[in-house]
Design an enzyme around this catalytic site. Structure first.
Site, PDB file in Angstrom:
ATOM      1  N   TYR A 173       0.824  -1.208   0.000  1.00 57.59           N
ATOM      2  CA  TYR A 173       0.000   0.000   0.000  1.00 57.59           C
ATOM      3  C   TYR A 173       0.859   1.259   0.000  1.00 57.59           C
ATOM      4  CZ  TYR A 173      -4.756  -1.768   0.848  1.00 57.59           C
ATOM      5  OH  TYR A 173      -5.991  -2.333   0.734  1.00 57.59           O
ATOM      6  N   LYS A 180       2.864 -15.484   2.140  1.00 59.63           N
ATOM      7  CA  LYS A 180       3.002 -16.154   0.844  1.00 59.63           C
ATOM      8  C   LYS A 180       4.494 -16.449   0.700  1.00 59.63           C
ATOM      9  CE  LYS A 180       1.471 -17.631  -3.169  1.00 59.63           C
ATOM     10  NZ  LYS A 180       0.586 -18.830  -3.296  1.00 59.63           N
ATOM     11  N   ASP A 187      -3.381 -18.095   0.160  1.00 57.18           N
ATOM     12  CA  ASP A 187      -4.385 -18.753  -0.691  1.00 57.18           C
ATOM     13  C   ASP A 187      -5.105 -19.860   0.070  1.00 57.18           C
ATOM     14  OD1 ASP A 187      -1.954 -20.101  -0.683  1.00 57.18           O
ATOM     15  OD2 ASP A 187      -2.004 -20.666  -2.803  1.00 57.18           O
ATOM     16  N   ASP A 224      -6.582  -6.868   4.005  1.00 54.04           N
ATOM     17  CA  ASP A 224      -7.680  -6.188   3.311  1.00 54.04           C
ATOM     18  C   ASP A 224      -8.588  -7.217   2.655  1.00 54.04           C
ATOM     19  OD1 ASP A 224      -9.130  -4.027   2.102  1.00 54.04           O
ATOM     20  OD2 ASP A 224      -8.102  -4.488   0.230  1.00 54.04           O
ATOM     21  N   ASP A 270     -12.613  -8.715   4.046  1.00 61.18           N
ATOM     22  CA  ASP A 270     -13.875  -8.681   3.292  1.00 61.18           C
ATOM     23  C   ASP A 270     -14.472 -10.082   3.206  1.00 61.18           C
ATOM     24  OD1 ASP A 270     -13.666  -5.941   2.722  1.00 61.18           O
ATOM     25  OD2 ASP A 270     -14.297  -6.214   0.639  1.00 61.18           O
TER      26      ASP A 270
HETATM   27  C1  IPM Z   1     -10.499  -1.023   3.880  1.00 61.96           C
HETATM   28  C2  IPM Z   1     -10.720  -0.388   2.514  1.00 61.96           C
HETATM   29  C3  IPM Z   1      -9.545   0.535   2.230  1.00 61.96           C
HETATM   30  C4  IPM Z   1      -8.302  -0.309   2.178  1.00 61.96           C
HETATM   31  C5  IPM Z   1      -9.704   1.371   0.949  1.00 61.96           C
HETATM   32  C6  IPM Z   1     -10.981   2.191   0.964  1.00 61.96           C
HETATM   33  C7  IPM Z   1      -8.513   2.254   0.699  1.00 61.96           C
HETATM   34  O1  IPM Z   1     -10.883  -1.362   1.555  1.00 61.96           O
HETATM   35  O2  IPM Z   1     -10.402  -0.287   4.874  1.00 61.96           O
HETATM   36  O3  IPM Z   1     -10.470  -2.251   3.949  1.00 61.96           O
HETATM   37  O4  IPM Z   1      -7.959  -0.881   1.134  1.00 61.96           O
HETATM   38  O5  IPM Z   1      -7.619  -0.403   3.218  1.00 61.96           O
HETATM   39 MG    MG Z   2     -11.003  -3.343   2.310  1.00 63.03          MG
END
Ligand code: IPM
Ligand code: MG
Length: 356
Positions: free
Chosen positions: A138, A189, A221, A245, A249
């Site tokens: 990042y 990884k 993975d 990240d 999700d």
């Molecule tokens: C998160 C989001 C952010 C990230 C984006 C909005 C930059 O996806 O907080 O998980 O990638 O960290």
């Molecule tokens: Mg995110």
């Protein structure tokens, strides 16, 4: 206590408004907290040409904690990267060195059926993702899009971690695990990437200081697969910025909806920013459809980690449990045939439950 509130874009203002109503109740009951609003993300680009204006940075520097809504929207996709709404968030993380991102994923019994996974797989699930937030690909330099020797466009980013950066987030994960089921799964990884070989080595070293915590290493993975195959094997998942990240999700959907997951981003001094892990959801913005629970639960994390108000944090979390038990559902967590409430009515239900 001074709280900087940065609602941001899309559904940001709707969801933070409901969290602030919850805070109002706590203040009425004796909590000392004052709030001040600031601009961030696309809203700040529109108003000031910068996703993190100087004034917002100053507001946050003078606050005890930050409550953050969400940033981003399709109307900003064409802007140069420095002006994209997401930069407001990334710069805040970097500016305040908020390296420790805690993302708990909890399955409420009432909602186990809302998960796309078979409910017997997720019933009772309670895991915590500890994600490093201020380094990795990042922020690594160099990065860019250039024309290479062959005259072809070439994109490049740099995955990078120092030993110290790995060490401090590893300590966060082991310490969190001690308060839970004492198991850390560290994600890498290392079969391919040097940076993550170092990650694995350093986490192993730090792990020796926590003989009471079981450490398992897992390739990313495989971890993505294990999260849907048998998610209850996890207690604390320790991951770098990028892998964390993605996996967070994925983990959110185990709980039924990304609209339920709060997060805390802390620095070494305990200063923190608190935000739902979901985005700005422009498709439903302004329609009173968003689920405010992730933001309300983020407020609970703020009470716990930055304001040292454990009892108030538990009170808010119990109120959320109660509204779910009472059958209140926003669209994202409703089953076919269940009636739904809007963002504001969900806030009403939590405010009412705080009194019970
Ligand atoms: C998160 C989001 C952010 C990230 C984006 C909005 C930059 O996806 O907080 O998980 O990638 O960290
Ligand atoms: Mg995110």
């Amino acid at each position: 206590m001074k709280i900087a509130v940065l609602a941001g874009d899309g559904i940001g203002s709707e969801i933070t408004a409901q969290a602030l109503r919850v805070l109002d109740v706590l203040v009425r009951d004796g909590l000392h907290a004052e709030i001040e609003h600031g601009l961030v993300g696309g809203a700040a680009v529109d108003a000031a040409g910068d996703p993190l204006p100087e004034a917002t940075e100053r507001l946050c520097a003078g606050a005890d904690a930050i409550l953050f809504g969400a940033v981003g929207g399709p109307q900003y996709d064409g802007l140069p990267r420095a002006q994209r709404p997401e930069q407001g968030l990334l710069r805040l993380r970097k500016r305040f060195d908020l390296f420790a991102n805690l993302r708990p994923a909890l399955v409420y019994d009432e909602l186990a059926h809302a998960s796309p996974l078979k409910h017997e797989l997720v019933l009772g699930l309670d895991l915590l993702i500890v994600r490093e937030l201020t380094s990795d690909i990042y922020f690594g330099q160099p990065r860019g899009i250039r024309i290479n020797e062959a005259g072809e466009r070439e994109g490049f980013d740099t995955m990078r971690y120092t030993e110290g950066e790995i060490r401090r987030i590893a300590h966060s994960a082991f310490q969190a695990a001690r308060k839970r089921s004492a198991r850390v799964t560290s994600i890498d990884k290392s079969n391919v990437l040097e940076t993550t070989q170092l990650w694995k080595d350093v986490v192993t070293e730090v792990g020796r200081e926590y003989p009471d915590v079981t450490l398992v290493h897992m390739l990313v993975d495989n971890a993505a697969m294990q999260l849907v195959r048998n998610p209850r094997q996890f207690d604390v998942i320790l991951a770098g910025n990028m892998f964390g990240d993605i996996l967070s999700d994925e983990a959110s959907m185990l709980t039924g909806s990304i609209g339920l997951l709060p997060s805390a981003s802390l620095n070494a001094e305990g200063f923190g920013m608190y935000e739902p892990i979901h985005g700005s959801a422009p498709d439903i913005a302004g329609q009173d459809l968003a689920n405010p629970l992730a933001t309300i639960l983020s407020l609970a994390m703020m009470l716990r980690y930055s304001l040292d108000q454990e009892a108030a944090a538990i009170r808010v979390e119990q109120a959320v449990r109660l509204v779910l038990a009472r059958g209140f559902r926003t669209g994202d967590i409703a089953q076919a045939g269940e009636s739904t409430v809007g963002c504001r009515a969900m806030g009403d239900a939590v405010v009412a439950a705080l009194g019970d």
